[in-house]
Design a protein around this motif. Structure first.
Motif, PDB file in Angstrom:
ATOM      1  N   UNK A 160       0.844  -1.201   0.000  1.00  0.00           N
ATOM      2  CA  UNK A 160       0.000   0.000   0.000  1.00  0.00           C
ATOM      3  C   UNK A 160       0.875   1.245   0.000  1.00  0.00           C
ATOM      4  N   UNK A 161       1.925   1.232   0.830  1.00  0.00           N
ATOM      5  CA  UNK A 161       2.813   2.394   0.870  1.00  0.00           C
ATOM      6  C   UNK A 161       3.517   2.563  -0.465  1.00  0.00           C
ATOM      7  N   UNK A 162       3.856   1.437  -1.084  1.00  0.00           N
ATOM      8  CA  UNK A 162       4.527   1.517  -2.374  1.00  0.00           C
ATOM      9  C   UNK A 162       3.622   2.190  -3.407  1.00  0.00           C
ATOM     10  N   UNK A 163       2.361   1.754  -3.411  1.00  0.00           N
ATOM     11  CA  UNK A 163       1.408   2.359  -4.352  1.00  0.00           C
ATOM     12  C   UNK A 163       1.267   3.847  -4.058  1.00  0.00           C
ATOM     13  N   UNK A 164       1.164   4.162  -2.764  1.00  0.00           N
ATOM     14  CA  UNK A 164       1.042   5.577  -2.386  1.00  0.00           C
ATOM     15  C   UNK A 164       2.256   6.358  -2.879  1.00  0.00           C
ATOM     16  N   UNK A 165       3.443   5.743  -2.752  1.00  0.00           N
ATOM     17  CA  UNK A 165       4.645   6.425  -3.199  1.00  0.00           C
ATOM     18  C   UNK A 165       4.597   6.659  -4.707  1.00  0.00           C
ATOM     19  N   UNK A 166       4.213   5.615  -5.450  1.00  0.00           N
ATOM     20  CA  UNK A 166       4.168   5.754  -6.904  1.00  0.00           C
ATOM     21  C   UNK A 166       3.171   6.844  -7.293  1.00  0.00           C
ATOM     22  N   UNK A 167       2.015   6.812  -6.641  1.00  0.00           N
ATOM     23  CA  UNK A 167       1.002   7.833  -6.949  1.00  0.00           C
ATOM     24  C   UNK A 167       1.560   9.227  -6.657  1.00  0.00           C
ATOM     25  N   UNK A 173       5.475  14.514 -10.483  1.00  0.00           N
ATOM     26  CA  UNK A 173       6.150  14.597 -11.772  1.00  0.00           C
ATOM     27  C   UNK A 173       5.219  15.243 -12.801  1.00  0.00           C
ATOM     28  N   UNK A 174       3.963  14.832 -12.748  1.00  0.00           N
ATOM     29  CA  UNK A 174       2.991  15.426 -13.654  1.00  0.00           C
ATOM     30  C   UNK A 174       2.895  16.928 -13.417  1.00  0.00           C
ATOM     31  N   UNK A 175       2.850  17.290 -12.136  1.00  0.00           N
ATOM     32  CA  UNK A 175       2.706  18.711 -11.801  1.00  0.00           C
ATOM     33  C   UNK A 175       3.926  19.501 -12.255  1.00  0.00           C
ATOM     34  N   UNK A 176       5.115  18.882 -12.100  1.00  0.00           N
ATOM     35  CA  UNK A 176       6.339  19.619 -12.430  1.00  0.00           C
ATOM     36  C   UNK A 176       6.284  20.173 -13.857  1.00  0.00           C
ATOM     37  N   UNK A 177       5.710  19.399 -14.758  1.00  0.00           N
ATOM     38  CA  UNK A 177       5.724  19.832 -16.153  1.00  0.00           C
ATOM     39  C   UNK A 177       4.377  20.390 -16.612  1.00  0.00           C
ATOM     40  N   UNK A 178       3.476  20.620 -15.644  1.00  0.00           N
ATOM     41  CA  UNK A 178       2.165  21.152 -16.030  1.00  0.00           C
ATOM     42  C   UNK A 178       2.148  22.668 -15.842  1.00  0.00           C
ATOM     43  N   UNK A 179       1.062  23.269 -16.264  1.00  0.00           N
ATOM     44  CA  UNK A 179       0.855  24.705 -16.058  1.00  0.00           C
ATOM     45  C   UNK A 179       0.978  25.072 -14.587  1.00  0.00           C
ATOM     46  N   UNK A 180       0.348  24.214 -13.762  1.00  0.00           N
ATOM     47  CA  UNK A 180       0.352  24.397 -12.317  1.00  0.00           C
ATOM     48  C   UNK A 180       1.796  24.475 -11.797  1.00  0.00           C
ATOM     49  N   UNK A 181       2.595  23.513 -12.249  1.00  0.00           N
ATOM     50  CA  UNK A 181       3.984  23.469 -11.807  1.00  0.00           C
ATOM     51  C   UNK A 181       4.770  24.675 -12.278  1.00  0.00           C
TER      52      UNK A 181
END
Lengths: 313, 291, 234, 395
Positions: A160-167, A173-181
């Motif tokens: 569960x923690x692993x999944x949480x980490x991946x999420x 990572x998604x945010x880093x390259x988005x408008x938001x980021x």
């Protein structure tokens, strides 16, 4: 990405997923569980501390809030221990709500003033929980043990923690390259300029702060179960807050890779040192590690990998 | 009756607050001038306290006098730290962040070296005036606290006068305000920064000794002291000596007042809570940053 | 007095100055003119030692100063009044002057030099305890020049001394500069105010994209049609 | 995505740690493992516990070992962090495959490790985490001897009963630190009030670190409290004592929590630390076999006149564990547990029979610091010095 690296990454993920079922000593599962938790924490911290440049020194408090919310829910409703997986979600929500309440006024503060107010917030949280008896007070709270084999329980929580980490990592990572980021990074560069570029800075900052509290909240819920006994001095410990910041900066604070590298390498190095050296010597070497790292790579570990790409700026 | 209690709490709160102020001053200067956050500042304070303790135990030297013996070592230590560790990383993209990580490492090293060479036992100063007090009417001035507070005020005054009145002190300020112009007029930035760092570390040592008059200390104590430092420095305005002193007094005052009026278990909550409120009302601290 | 040969300076990959050759003789007032970004400030900072050149030599009174630190160069008497004045804004006027005379040689003569400066700028004397940052632009520029004067300059370099000043104030500053030159001070003036600068100067150099494109006596440059066209808008 | 290069290095690091940990597994000796806070906040106490453990191991190895096998200690440093203590307990159990788990300090860490011991069915003899953790239904945990805040002042109460009522203090000022130890000490305050008829006039909790003790003493003085309970650690205890001296506050007795039993108290405070009462579950002057020898060893190796309590505790927990193993004649944890719960163990702290919770009968000794030495006052049978009561005024 090179195919070799892609394969390696895939192998890492597959290996991590499979690890608990290869019946290794439970310690490794537990150790990685904690490492993943730190990755979640440091990665979340980067949203506000790394991208937006708002150094939060109280992020450990959200872990504590998550842990306490989960423990209270479980104890109050007499839930069976497996419910912890579900009750960690509301714990994340509670942490996010508190972050919203704190963040709204606090994010008006800049630079060191923001750092100070988050630090004070973390202290107040620890002390308040210690002072209020219905939250366990100075005695802390116990959680029921799961009725299954301890190895299996650790395995489930590991996954569960692993999944949480991946999420978390993917989100950041998604945010880093988005408008938001980009908006967040603009705030770090120059907040006034960001405003004139139509970045609604208060909203962007607050969203980042709330999101950066949500994941630690969930992690706190899982952590509470991992410990089985939680106490303000354990889960609200200011050292956790500082360690998260250091991990992110150690790796290099500005990217999503930094905290992963920082959290994993620092945890593992510390573990290695403790395994081989006498206590104080291990700590001295651990300290030297920071000194030497900064002397040779003033911008954190990740700057080593970036150097090949572009010239020093 | 309670009036006396309130005033007494205030008196000792203010005395301790002055010591927090001194502890913060050097940290504040280094941060304001060079953008270096020296996490090891409190570790140097603890080191100062340990050295003074060692002199006290071995030679019976009063810690106040002991400070003058260890002053050159601390000053020199600070200069070496700047020359060999801080200066080489001034090229970092974000010196605030990099210096934090670097000096965090230094703090851990100092803590554990003290623990290795000495021992992790807690220590306190025991001098001829320990456990004595001056009475002014119904109010007691505990002598060790008073000595600590006087050291703090003296230390801060010396530092203030040094910065405002002496040639080197002015050069320090000049180089912080306009590093480029300072170089044009012959001020050697590296050397002057070394001096500043040496002074900051020496003032930390003095602060540590003053703290030692009020609290016991062990190698780990610096983690706690660092928090006080952080509080006073930011509240007082980074680089602002007077502001830091006043912020120290304010925190002492807050502590004293809440000890007088509230259940003790809420004292720290109230202090930190009020600090949060102050920051919300004045988002850039109580006093302006300056050097 | 100052002889620069084949001087090149680069900022990263960008060449800021290329193969400059020029000299300044004792007692002269030499000016460098050129548009924004032509490399004028880089030139002065190179002479002051803040920027190290990629190639070439700078000889001052027959000593090579390339490789010297700014402190050493300051000690030789090459003093710059930087662009934007760069006063120690939170210090008093007097303290600013003391900092000008930081090096021990200047410090020994400080009290005498202070009188000279106060004679020249009586207004600074009245305001000697005022915080520098709170004064008007013109006063600040005077202070900047005064600060350089107490440093015992042999060669005084001024970077855009009239920047951001009212025309009246600018005129006053230029009068002061001319005055100083008249007293025998060697001056290197960098300015965008081409007309004033050239009419004051003994000789002038035109800097374009890091290269000296023209040189000559002040008056003759002023009459150069190309210069009139591109800098004076005539 | 050059950043992913880092992943490879990390994988390597992980592989190293896997191998590194595997190395320490040895076959023959009996392994006893766990963690102690060797650095950080609790380093000082842990250091003495570690010495106690090591001396015990040295002694038993000289005698031919446990069940005929030598013993080997694996001690990890948990950096005074309860979460690390949990991980290291698991490391000791699952990686080093220790045969026995040793007990740890402080309160919160012991509290966090007790559930681990239970899950892995390992006998865990430690100071325990006070009464609350012994009422969680753990069957493998023992306090042998425990440091029970709830019992801490039993000796004091019993002794105070021998004082004629008119000479007893009437009004108490109680200052307690707000942590598990403080909370359990507060429990014994209720008993004190009920059995001695001393009225608690001031009852305040404080969070560590205590910012200033002056107002505390001033208040106690003003409220005419003639007994002071300072239920804290060393740091706050010292401040309280010094403020009491400076303000010339002279109650009939000062009772200190757990600060006065560590060596630093007498070493650092000197005469100012005298006449303070405290409880203890173990003392180097007790007549039980072994204490004399331990005192000699500590004197020879570390130059202290007698062993510090935490040295004794470390040694004593090991004695309990040892007798469990020898009694059960096996390393089977359940057998050891069952043996311990049905037999009496003989230690330097006394002879214990454990109940269902893993606790012996409530007991505690009263100590008083007299002339820089921690002396036993009560029960009468163990007394090493006559109590000094009421406390002489400050000089």
């Amino acid at each position: 990405m090179k195919p070799f690296l892609k394969t390696l990454l895939f192998l890492c993920i597959a290996g991590a997923l499979a690890l608990p079922w290869l019946s290794p000593p439970v310690y490794f599962v537990s150790l990685l569980f904690i490492v993943f938790m730190y990755v979640v924490m440091a990665e979340s911290w980067v949203l506000i501390g790394g991208f937006a440049g708002y150094l939060s020194f109280g992020h450990g408090a959200f872990l504590g809030i998550g842990a306490y919310t989960t423990a209270l829910l479980m104890n109050h409703f007499h839930l069976s221990p497996l419910w912890v997986l579900v009750s960690a979600l509301p714990a994340g929500a509670v942490a996010a709500c508190i972050a919203a309440v704190i963040g709204y006024p606090a994010l008006r503060l800049r630079g060191p003033y923001f750092a100070l107010i988050t630090l004070c917030f973390a202290f107040v949280m620890e002390l308040v929980v210690k002072n209020l008896d219905f939250l366990g007070g100075p005695e802390g709270l116990w959680l029921k043990a799961m009725g299954i084999d301890v190895g299996l329980a650790r395995g489930i929580f590991f996954e569960v923690m692993f999944v949480l980490m991946v999420v978390t990592v993917l989100t950041v990572r998604h945010i880093e390259f988005s408008r938001f980021g980009v908006g967040l990074k603009a705030i770090k560069e120059d907040e006034e300029v960001a405003q004139t570029l139509c970045v609604h800075t208060p909203r962007v900052k607050l969203s980042a702060f709330v999101l950066s509290a949500f994941f630690p909240g969930i992690a706190g819920g899982l952590y509470a179960y991992y410990l089985s006994y939680i106490h303000p001095e354990t889960v609200f410990n200011i050292d956790i807050s500082i360690l998260i910041v250091l991990m992110a900066l150690f790796g290099g604070g500005g990217t999503f890779m930094g905290p992963i590298v920082g959290a994993i390498s620092l945890s593992l190095i510390n573990e290695l040192l403790s395994a081989f050296l006498k206590a104080e010597y291990a700590r001295v070497i651990y300290g030297l590690l920071f000194v030497v790292l900064i002397l040779y790579l003033p911008d954190g570990v990740m700057s080593f990998f970036r150097k090949g790409k572009s010239a020093d700026t | 009756m309670t009036g006396i209690l309130v005033l007494q709490s205030l008196i000792s709160g203010l005395m301790i607050g002055a010591i927090y102020g001194l502890l913060g001053v050097g940290f504040s200067l280094v941060w304001g001038a060079m953008k270096v956050i020296n996490i090891a500042h409190a570790a140097f304070a603890v080191l100062g306290a340990y050295l003074a303790y060692a002199l006290l135990k071995m030679f019976g030297l009063d810690p106040v006098l002991g400070f003058f013996v260890i002053l050159p070592f601390l000053f020199f230590g600070g200069m070496v730290l700047y020359r060999y560790l801080i200066f080489p990383v001034m090229r970092a993209r974000d010196i605030v962040v990099s210096s934090m990580v670097l000096t965090f490492g230094c703090a851990i090293i100092i803590e554990n070296l003290i623990s290795l060479i000495g021992s992790p036992d807690p220590r306190v100063f025991t001098t001829r005036y320990t456990g004595k007090a001056l009475f002014l009417g119904p109010f007691a001035f505990q002598l060790p606290q008073t000595v600590g507070a006087l050291m703090a005020l003296g230390g801060m005054a010396v530092l203030y006068i040094f910065l405002k009145k002496t040639h080197t002190g002015k050069a320090l300020r000049a180089s912080w305000q306009q590093p480029e112009a300072a170089r044009l007029y012959g001020i050697n930035l590296k050397r002057i920064s070394m001096i500043a760092f040496g002074l900051a570390v020496a003032s930390a040592g003095l602060g540590g000794i003053a703290m030692g008059f009020v609290y016991s200390f062990d190698p780990h104590t610096h983690n706690l002291w660092l928090i006080y430092i952080f509080l006073v420095v930011i509240l007082g305005g980074v680089g602002n000596v007077l502001g830091t002193a006043l912020a120290g007094l304010l925190i002492g005052l807050l502590n004293g007042l809440s000890l007088a009026f509230f259940p003790y278990q809420w004292v720290n909550v109230i202090t930190f809570g009020v600090l949060i409120l102050i920051l919300l009302v004045r988002p850039s601290g109580l006093f302006a940053s300056e050097v | 007095m100052l002889r620069v040969s084949d001087l090149s300076v680069s900022h990263g990959h960008l060449m800021a100055l290329r193969n400059l050759d020029f000299h300044v003789s004792e007692g002269e007032l030499v000016t460098f003119i050129g548009s924004n970004g032509a490399g004028k400030s880089t030139l002065l900072n190179t002479l002051s030692g803040l920027v190290s050149p990629q190639a070439g030599s700078i000889r001052f009174e027959d000593r090579e100063i390339v490789g010297m630190t700014p402190e050493q160069i300051c000690g030789l008497g090459i003093i710059q009044v930087p662009e934007g004045r760069k006063l120690f804004a939170r210090m008093t006027v007097l303290e600013n002057l003391e900092m000008g005379a930081y090096l021990s040689a200047a410090r020994r003569q400080f009290s005498r030099q202070l009188e000279v400066v106060f004679d020249k700028f009586p207004r600074l004397k009245d305001r000697k305890n005022q915080i520098a940052g709170t004064m008007s632009g013109g006063e600040q520029q005077m202070l900047a020049i005064a600060r350089a004067m107490v440093a015992l300059p042999k060669l005084l370099m001024l970077d855009e001394p009239s920047l951001g000043l009212s025309p009246l104030m600018a005129e006053e500053i230029y009068e002061v500069i001319q005055d100083l030159n008249g007293d025998g001070m060697t001056i290197l003036l960098v300015s965008q105010e081409v007309h004033v600068a050239l009419s004051m100067a003994d000789r002038g150099y035109v800097l374009e994209n890091g290269v000296i494109s023209r040189e000559g006596e002040g008056k003759s440059l002023l009459e150069d049609p190309a210069i009139r066209a591109s800098y004076l808008g005539i | 995505m050059k950043g992913f290069k880092a992943a490879g290095i990390l994988a390597l690091g992980m592989a190293m740690i896997l191998m590194g940990s595997g190395l320490s597994v040895a076959a023959k000796p009996i392994l006893i493992g766990g963690s102690l806070p060797l650095t950080g906040k609790f380093a000082e106490t842990a250091k003495w516990i570690e010495r106690g453990y090591r001396y015990w191991a040295e002694e038993i190895n000289k005698k031919g070992g446990l069940l005929g096998r030598p013993v080997k200690l694996i001690i990890y440093d948990d950096e005074s962090n309860a979460s690390k203590a949990v991980t290291y307990a698991e490391k000791a159990i699952t990686v080093d495959k220790v045969d026995l788990l040793f007990g740890g300090y402080p309160g919160t860490a012991a509290r966090a490790v007790m559930p681990v011991a239970e899950k892995y069915k390992k006998v865990y003899v430690s100071m325990g985490g006070h009464m609350k953790s012994f009422s969680q239904g753990y069957t493998y945990s023992f306090g042998g001897p425990p440091l029970m805040g709830e019992w801490w002042y039993l000796g004091f109460i019993d002794w105070m009963k021998t004082i004629p009522e008119k000479d007893r203090p009437k009004r108490a000022a109680v200052y307690t630190m707000n942590n598990p130890i403080g909370a359990s000490l507060l429990d014994s305050m209720k008993a004190m009030e009920k059995e001695l008829g001393i009225k608690i006039v001031i009852n305040e909790k404080y969070n560590l670190p205590l910012p200033d003790a002056t107002p505390l003493i001033m208040k106690a003085k003003q409220m005419k409290c003639d007994i002071l309970f300072s239920n804290g650690f060393f740091a706050d205890g010292v401040m309280t004592m010094r403020a009491a001296k400076a303000l010339n506050y002279n109650p009939k007795a000062i009772v200190q929590g757990v600060g006065s039993v560590i060596p630093a108290w007498t070493k650092e405070l000197g005469k100012d630390g005298d006449y303070v009462f405290s409880g203890t579950a173990l003392h180097n002057k007790l007549k039980f076999p072994g204490n004399k020898k331990l005192n000699e060893v500590v004197k020879k190796r570390w130059g202290l006149p007698a062993y510090p309590v935490y040295f004794g505790f470390g040694y004593c927990w090991m004695q309990t564990l040892q007798q469990g193993v020898e009694g059960a004649k096996s390393l089977d944890q359940t057998k050891i547990r069952d043996w311990l719960k049905s037999h009496e163990v003989h230690t330097i702290a006394g002879n214990f029979k454990f109940d269902k919770r893993g606790l012996p009968k409530p007991y505690n000794y009263l100590t008083q610091v007299i002339d820089g030495k921690v002396e036993l006052i009560w029960p009468l049978s163990v007394r090493t010095h006559d109590p000094v009561y009421p406390k002489p005024h400050w000089k």
